[in-house]
Design a protein around this motif. Structure first.
Motif: not given
Length: 244
Positions: A49-50, A53, A57-59, A62, A74, A80, A85
């Motif tokens: 996803v990232s 890390e 980036s996760y926000r 999301e 995910w 990651d 996460m």
């Protein structure tokens, strides 16, 4: 039951950060817009996803994925960090798909590009499969067999043979969905008395050139996703590409 697989978004904390061939956040947004039109029952993001890390980036991811009108989950890839996460969106290790079930496995090895399940997780997988004989799909990041690219095959799932030995006793496992390879892929392997299908998926960002001995980007290919329609104990699956 319709499941859609998205994979390898490689987002940065900076929403305008580029990849080698595009802009990951913008491309993820376009892919999710297209996925929404498929009216999926569930979406699974199979790792990476990232790229950096970071919690930011996760926000970002999301914020895009939460626009879907269905549940989504995910799992971690080699790029990651599972802790931020989970802080942004915690995912279960299993998804109830009605007549089917999906098991999410963690193949990440901290600090390494390759993957591994390990003895403890394989033993737990054996227990989970023994407890429920519904048709099952497994989602993981690293591919459990060779994909025909020398450099990718060197950083795939290192204990793949141990996985196949575990699955041999559980004929209800019908397919494995993997990320990591940034390309459409379909193969199968004999396992026990049957066969297990293995499917790869285009990245939402850069695509890797299939069959390349060394790292190479496929600049002619577009981002995409995989649709899996579960019908009784059978399925139909295909890849869709997204115009940018």
């Amino acid at each position: 039951m319709r499941l859609v697989q998205i994979t390898d978004c490689h987002l940065h904390a900076d929403p305008d950060a580029p990849s080698r061939a595009g802009f990951p956040l913008r491309q993820l947004e376009r892919v999710v817009e297209a996925v929404a039109l498929e009216r999926p029952d569930v979406v699974v993001v199979t790792g990476d996803v990232s790229q950096d890390e970071t919690a930011a980036s996760y926000r970002l991811a999301e914020g895009v994925l939460s626009q879907l009108a269905c549940p989504w989950t995910w799992l971690a890839g080699n790029h990651d960090d599972p802790e931020p996460m989970a802080a942004v969106h915690e995912s279960p290790p299993e998804i109830d798909l009605g007549a089917w079930r999906a098991l999410l496995l963690d193949t990440r090895v901290r600090g390494q590009p390759y993957g591994e399940l390990g003895e403890v997780q394989l033993a737990r997988l054996d227990e989970r499969l023994a407890a429920d004989d519904r048709p099952t799909l497994i989602a993981m990041h690293h591919p459990p067999l060779a994909v025909g690219s020398q450099w990718l095959d060197a950083i795939g799932l290192m204990d793949r043979e141990a996985l196949w030995q575990t699955l041999a006793a559980h004929p209800q496992v019908r397919m494995i969905l993997c990320g990591h390879i940034h390309q459409a892929f379909a193969s199968q392997r004999r396992c026990g008395e049957g066969r297990v299908a293995v499917y790869g998926c285009p990245s939402t960002t850069d695509q890797f050139l299939a069959g390349s001995a060394e790292f190479a980007i496929d600049e002619a290919s577009r981002p995409g996703y995989r649709v899996v329609d579960l019908r009784g104990d059978e399925w139909l699956t295909w890849v869709e590409r997204v115009d940018l």
